[in-house]
Design a protein around this motif. Sequence first.
Motif, short mmCIF file in Angstrom:
data_model
loop_
_atom_site.label_atom_id
_atom_site.label_comp_id
_atom_site.label_asym_id
_atom_site.label_seq_id
_atom_site.Cartn_x
_atom_site.Cartn_y
_atom_site.Cartn_z
N LYS A 1 14.45 10.26 -22.04
CA LYS A 1 15.12 10.50 -23.16
C LYS A 1 14.20 10.87 -24.11
CE LYS A 1 18.41 7.82 -26.32
NZ LYS A 1 19.17 6.70 -26.57
N GLY A 2 14.16 12.11 -24.35
CA GLY A 2 12.91 12.67 -25.26
C GLY A 2 11.70 12.41 -24.46
N GLU A 3 10.58 11.95 -24.95
CA GLU A 3 9.40 11.97 -23.79
C GLU A 3 9.29 10.64 -23.35
OE1 GLU A 3 5.93 12.78 -26.52
OE2 GLU A 3 6.58 14.82 -26.96
N ALA B 1 16.10 15.54 -16.51
CA ALA B 1 16.17 14.78 -15.37
C ALA B 1 15.34 15.46 -14.19
CB ALA B 1 17.64 14.51 -14.99
N PHE B 2 14.52 15.05 -13.34
CA PHE B 2 13.82 15.37 -12.52
C PHE B 2 13.86 14.70 -11.16
CE2 PHE B 2 12.02 16.00 -16.28
CZ PHE B 2 11.59 17.21 -16.54
N LEU B 3 14.12 15.38 -10.20
CA LEU B 3 14.35 14.84 -8.87
C LEU B 3 13.15 15.56 -7.74
CD1 LEU B 3 17.91 15.13 -6.74
CD2 LEU B 3 15.80 16.35 -5.65
#
Length: 361
Positions: free
Chosen positions: A183-185, A160-162
């Motif tokens: 989810k994965g790539e 997860a990236f914010l």
Amino acid sequence: MLTIIDKYILKRYLATFAVMLLLFIPIGIVIDVSEKINKILENKVPFVDVAMYYLNFTIYFANLLFPIFLFLSVIWFTSKLANNTEVIAILSSGISFTRFLRPYLIGATIVSLFALLMGFFIVPKASEGFNNFRYTYLKANGREDMREDSNVYRQIGDDAFLYVNNFNTVSKMAFNFSLEKFKGEQLEFKITANRIKFNPKDSTYTLYNYVKRKVGPLHDVIERAEKKDTVFAFELEDLTPVVYIAETLTLGELNSFIDKERARGNANINTYLVVLYKKYSIPISAFILTIIAVAVSSMKRRGGMGMNLAIGIALAFTFVFFDKVFGVMAEKSSIPPIVAVWIPNVSFGVLAVYLLKNAKR
């Protein structure tokens, strides 16, 4: 086994260094008080807070400048030994210059170990109190400026990236919020909002102009709302750490913090690495500056102590200049922090070897 001469030099080494600290720290406090007294009075800062600030200031200031104080103290008392022809008498007795240097290195070891332990465990707490006071009472936009609040990008989990464009620390509101979950790539979903506000009472977040796009195998599902309350796995401190956070952490805490921030992709990671590497480089500089000081001041010069002190002050400020310039370059450029932090020590180490060889002659 220490001889009488070793004990004499070691005693003078440590005593002169202590006197130098006791002499310059009060001067630093007086200058600082003269600069900040108006703001302290305007903000009606409690006396207890002021007293704690100057206790922390003393520790912070002494740790920051201790290599320079050590260097000048060695220049001072070794020049006195040279002017009194004590150095000539010692070397004429058959003692080599390398052997003459031994008590100085023992003194540098004692001071370096003390500084190392201070830097690992005591200075971080002093730095926290020192900086908290400055940002709370002395800076015009203190609370607003004390956090990394622009272009905040964080990895808040394994996938997860914010991102937020700007964060207001007073209103606890961020703008142009984006959260991507993989989810994965493959992108699983993406949440965006014009604004996101943290609610301290229940540790929830309120999103305005909320949009969630869930990526499907055939088509995407889009959810919209003008306002949505939700809970996230990140905390406010994780989102926007204070700008001086690395200085306030003990060695173990700092290593853990750097690992965590590196995994999150923090753009300021070099700033934290500079703080870490300086914890080791500053004590080592005590040895290098001690050798330079002895080599420069152990011979009698025309002009006496004044000439030695002039040379010593010039070298001291050159060292400080190198240290500051390369520290900033490590934070702002592509130079590896470990290289930038150690360049002053390596450069002055080469100078120390050169001066030592000449002094032996």
